[in-house]
Design a protein around this motif. Structure first.
Motif, short mmCIF file in Angstrom:
data_model
loop_
_atom_site.label_atom_id
_atom_site.label_comp_id
_atom_site.label_asym_id
_atom_site.label_seq_id
_atom_site.Cartn_x
_atom_site.Cartn_y
_atom_site.Cartn_z
N ASP A 14 -0.62 56.49 19.71
CA ASP A 14 -1.44 57.28 18.79
C ASP A 14 -1.36 56.75 17.36
OD1 ASP A 14 -2.20 58.95 20.86
OD2 ASP A 14 -0.66 60.46 20.43
N GLY A 15 -0.17 56.35 16.96
CA GLY A 15 -0.01 55.86 15.59
C GLY A 15 -0.83 54.62 15.31
N LEU A 16 -0.94 53.73 16.29
CA LEU A 16 -1.73 52.51 16.12
C LEU A 16 -3.20 52.84 15.96
CD1 LEU A 16 -1.59 49.36 16.19
CD2 LEU A 16 -2.08 49.53 18.63
N SER A 17 -3.71 53.73 16.79
CA SER A 17 -5.12 54.12 16.70
C SER A 17 -5.42 54.79 15.37
CB SER A 17 -5.48 55.07 17.85
OG SER A 17 -5.31 54.44 19.10
N SER A 18 -4.51 55.64 14.91
CA SER A 18 -4.70 56.33 13.62
C SER A 18 -4.74 55.33 12.47
CB SER A 18 -3.58 57.34 13.40
OG SER A 18 -3.60 58.36 14.37
N LEU A 19 -3.85 54.35 12.51
CA LEU A 19 -3.79 53.36 11.44
C LEU A 19 -5.03 52.47 11.44
CD1 LEU A 19 -2.26 52.13 9.12
CD2 LEU A 19 -0.94 50.77 10.75
#
Length: 254
Positions: A14-19
């Motif tokens: 999720d963090g990668l997609s958000s960034l």
């Protein structure tokens, strides 16, 4: 501006997609990330087998290697267009103090620096691994940093290690330039058994905060500030060179 984005939690994190979504508001973004979670991989390169890269269903490029592999492969042969800088994250969990020596997130940024690009590692200081976390806060912080970089570029020899408190953006009190704190030694390994009765071991949790007072990354995040720590590649303890030289001049046979 073209940004290479990677992480250590894997291409589906999720963090990668958000960034990626946040940075695309201000730059071209190419994502090259591990095909699975590689937390704790540090600066390891895969040298005993070839690497494979393929396009995932979310459009990201996934690699069957470490975070360092991903950045190295992307810059030295995979991408047609070289990036202007490297972002790594958003890591699910803090990378403060001694963590930076083990972190695959920081390692991805470090590899970018090795190859000549300014780099930022960004982590969300989550307290638990379950529940809803404020990756949107860390993504907004990343976009703010990128906007500042576009106005005032970073030098190529700089790595920024950024840790963001896991709170709504409105509760973030600002930014602090910090140094790395320190932890107590890690907790003991956790011993268990496999189905055949053989001993197995899980690496224990990281040690609690030790050096964590004002000016450290621990202190900033605990007080709802974004911690920004400048890192360098040179691990030499320069103040110890003279005393070491004098020690080496002694009679080594005694």
């Amino acid at each position: 501006m073209h940004i290479l984005l990677s992480n250590d939690d894997g291409y589906a994190a999720d963090g990668l997609s958000s960034l990626a979504a946040a940075l695309r508001q201000a730059a071209q973004v190419t994502v090259v990330a591990p095909e699975r979670n590689r937390s704790g991989a540090s600066n390891s390169l895969t040298l005993d087998r070839p690497l494979r890269a393929s396009r995932a269903s979310n459009g990201f490029i996934k690699v069957d290697g470490t975070p360092t592999d991903c950045v190295h492969l992307a810059i030295t042969g995979l991408l047609d267009q070289e990036p202007d800088m490297v972002f790594a994250g958003i890591n699910h969990g803090a990378n403060m103090g001694d963590d930076v020596l083990y972190s695959g997130t920081v390692a991805a940024a470090t590899e970018g620096r090795f190859l000549g690009y300014p780099a930022i590692a960004i982590s969300l200081a989550t307290v638990t691994q379950d529940g809803k976390h404020h990756f949107d806060t860390a993504a907004a912080v990343a976009l703010q940093l990128l906007t500042r970089i576009q106005r005032q570029p970073l030098t190529g020899d700089l790595i920024l290690n950024v840790n963001v408190p896991d709170v709504p953006l409105a509760d973030v009190r600002g930014y602090q330039a910090t140094r790395l704190g320190q932890r107590h030694k890690a907790e003991p390994v956790i011993k268990s058994h496999d189905p055949r009765g053989n001993n197995i071991y899980w690496v224990g949790p990281a040690g609690p905060e030790a050096d964590a007072g004002p000016g450290t990354d621990f202190y900033a995040v605990r007080n709802n500030y974004v911690s920004v720590t400048p890192l360098q590649i040179d691990l030499t303890r320069h103040e110890g060179l003279q005393s070491l030289g004098q020690w080496l001049q002694g009679n080594m046979t005694q």
